[in-house]
Design an enzyme around this catalytic site. Structure first.
Site, PDB file in Angstrom:
ATOM      1  N   GLU A 222       0.797  -1.248   0.000  1.00 12.76           N
ATOM      2  CA  GLU A 222       0.000   0.000   0.000  1.00 12.76           C
ATOM      3  C   GLU A 222       0.822   1.288   0.000  1.00 12.76           C
ATOM      4  OE1 GLU A 222      -2.588  -0.273   3.419  1.00 12.76           O
ATOM      5  OE2 GLU A 222      -3.771  -1.875   2.561  1.00 12.76           O
TER       6      GLU A 222
ATOM      7  N   GLU B 286      -6.574 -10.330  -1.136  1.00 10.75           N
ATOM      8  CA  GLU B 286      -7.370 -10.049   0.073  1.00 10.75           C
ATOM      9  C   GLU B 286      -8.847  -9.872  -0.258  1.00 10.75           C
ATOM     10  OE1 GLU B 286      -5.664  -6.966   2.529  1.00 10.75           O
ATOM     11  OE2 GLU B 286      -3.620  -7.521   1.999  1.00 10.75           O
TER      12      GLU B 286
HETATM   13  C1  XIL Z   1      -5.889  -6.034   8.793  1.00 14.08           C
HETATM   14  C2  XIL Z   1      -6.293  -7.221   9.657  1.00 14.08           C
HETATM   15  O1  XIL Z   1      -7.292  -7.956   9.015  1.00 14.08           O
HETATM   16  C3  XIL Z   1      -6.765  -6.727  11.003  1.00 14.08           C
HETATM   17  O2  XIL Z   1      -7.065  -7.820  11.839  1.00 14.08           O
HETATM   18  C4  XIL Z   1      -5.696  -5.845  11.608  1.00 14.08           C
HETATM   19  O3  XIL Z   1      -6.177  -5.329  12.802  1.00 14.08           O
HETATM   20  C5  XIL Z   1      -5.324  -4.704  10.693  1.00 14.08           C
HETATM   21  O4  XIL Z   1      -4.937  -5.236   9.439  1.00 14.08           O
HETATM   22  N1  XIL Z   1      -4.971  -4.522   3.997  1.00 14.08           N
HETATM   23  C6  XIL Z   1      -3.915  -5.308   4.417  1.00 14.08           C
HETATM   24  C7  XIL Z   1      -4.085  -6.151   5.635  1.00 14.08           C
HETATM   25  O5  XIL Z   1      -2.910  -5.419   3.717  1.00 14.08           O
HETATM   26  O6  XIL Z   1      -2.878  -6.360   6.325  1.00 14.08           O
HETATM   27  C8  XIL Z   1      -5.125  -5.586   6.564  1.00 14.08           C
HETATM   28  O7  XIL Z   1      -5.322  -6.520   7.615  1.00 14.08           O
HETATM   29  C9  XIL Z   1      -6.401  -5.303   5.821  1.00 14.08           C
HETATM   30  C10 XIL Z   1      -6.178  -4.293   4.739  1.00 14.08           C
END
Ligand code: XIL
Length: 387
Positions: A173, A286
């Protein structure tokens, strides 16, 4: 008993895959629209990991050690459906780095062992991110020692898991055109301390520490119609890295989809083509669908969520460079979208299995699209110890 089916609206079966029609969009290659039914999933149908493997693809999900270790029913379904596991939190700085000098691999190792035991590929997530820092980070890491900290972290963590990892989200990101830099990069602590070269530094260190894993740049919200600037800035970053022979092998498209259709299939396809033309693979890393905008009634809500999954996959799986499909969670029993709670207070249903572990229509949407996609030329596994 007669098999029950739900009709998802206008759609088409094309040579390239099953397309579910969604308001405002008709497949450009399929003038002959016809009604397409998405069957309610059966318990006995083959699991997603198998459907994916038949196409030399990987299907898997993110999860946490605490869910798998405390909930045998969830663990049973996770190992049935998933051919890949992404640690949701265990490999982030916050969890791995209790102090500036220590590494705690306990929970990550538990997950890596779980993956090996059930023949799943294991992902690394993530080495460089603007979130998930431990409390000591700010105040301890500064422009003078940032390079050493970054390299030490990457060498130690990637080295620790070397040989067991399918792919690493090395950098996560970092494209954020809203920050108005000419290079489109996000103003994050690494950029402020090291300048833009921290990105290639991270990739080079990761690839040196594990020459077998695919090294991935992972990014959010590349999917949405309105995000032309983000797609352009991401492509430009990938081009710069390739031009400098940085060891980067794939783009990770997070795919956190919102509750309304915001995909422009033509733009999305063209973007994936351009990424592939750079010689990169693509992983959907994701995927999930927020149900916030959808009605409370479960049948309607699940149908609308499934439509979004189906529409998205019918586009992205047409791209042969896509080698893996990973959802951010598997069951609605464990969801991360705390900030996406519904106004009506009903428990959100963004994933593929319900809270009781029954397969939902979203599961069928994925299964159907995996069945319809073309077989990839070879499995995407990069390490010898994986099946
Ligand atoms: C999120 C997790 O799902 C949560 O449990 C944590 O508190 C914060 O991070 N994009 C990403 C992930 O790359 O690492 C994120 O995960 C969600 C958004």
């Amino acid at each position: 008993m007669k098999r029950r089916e739900l009709v998802l609206g206008l759609g088409a079966v094309t040579g390239a895959g099953v397309v579910i029609g969604v308001e405002g969009w008709r497949s450009p290659q399929s003038p002959r629209q016809q009604s397409l039914a998405l069957p309610l999933p059966s318990r006995d149908a083959p699991p997603l990991r198998k459907l994916a493997a038949q196409k030399n693809l990987l299907y898997g999900a993110a999860t946490q050690k605490r869910f798998l270790a405390s909930d045998p029913i969830f663990a049973k379904h996770f190992k049935q459906e998933c051919g890949l596991l992404t640690p949701e939190v265990e490999l982030k700085w916050k969890r791995l780095r209790p102090t500036p000098n220590d590494f705690n691999f306990k929970d990550g190792d538990w997950l890596a062992d779980f993956a090996v035991q059930y023949q799943m590929a294991f992902r690394g997530h993530t080495l460089v991110w603007h979130k998930g820092f431990p409390p000591w980070f700010e105040g301890h890491v500064n422009a003078l020692n940032a390079r050493d900290h970054l390299l030490h972290h990457i060498e130690t963590v990637v080295g620790h898991y070397a040989g067991r990892v399918h792919s690493w989200d090395v950098v996560n990101e970092v494209v954020f055109p809203i920050h108005n830099r000419r290079d489109g990069l996000r103003e994050n602590p690494w950029l402020q301390m090291l300048g833009p070269d921290y990105i290639e530094m991270a990739f080079r260190a990761a690839a040196a520490a594990d020459p077998d894993a695919l090294m991935v740049y992972n990014e959010v919200a590349l999917d949405f119609d309105e995000n032309d600037k983000k797609r352009a800035a991401t492509l430009a970053l990938l081009q710069r890295l390739k031009a400098k022979n940085v060891p980067i092998h794939a783009l990770g498209m997070q795919g956190h989809l919102r509750g309304k259709t915001q995909i422009n299939p033509n733009k999305l396809k063209a973007f994936l083509r351009e990424v592939s033309a750079l010689g990169l693979k693509i992983l959907i890393t994701e995927l999930d669908v927020t149900d916030r905008a959808f009605p409370r009634a479960i049948e309607q809500r699940d149908r609308q969520v499934a439509k979004i999954y189906a529409e998205y996959l019918s586009v992205v799986l047409q791209e042969p460079a896509v080698i893996a499909l990973i959802t951010w969670g598997l069951s609605d029993r464990y969801i991360w979208l705390k900030n996406e709670q519904r106004v009506d207070g009903a428990p959100p249903r963004p994933l593929l299995l319900d809270e009781q572990m029954n397969r939902k229509l979203a599961w069928s949407a994925i299964a159907n699209n995996l069945k319809a996609t073309s077989k990839r030329s070879s499995p995407s596994l990069t390490h010898n110890s994986l099946p």
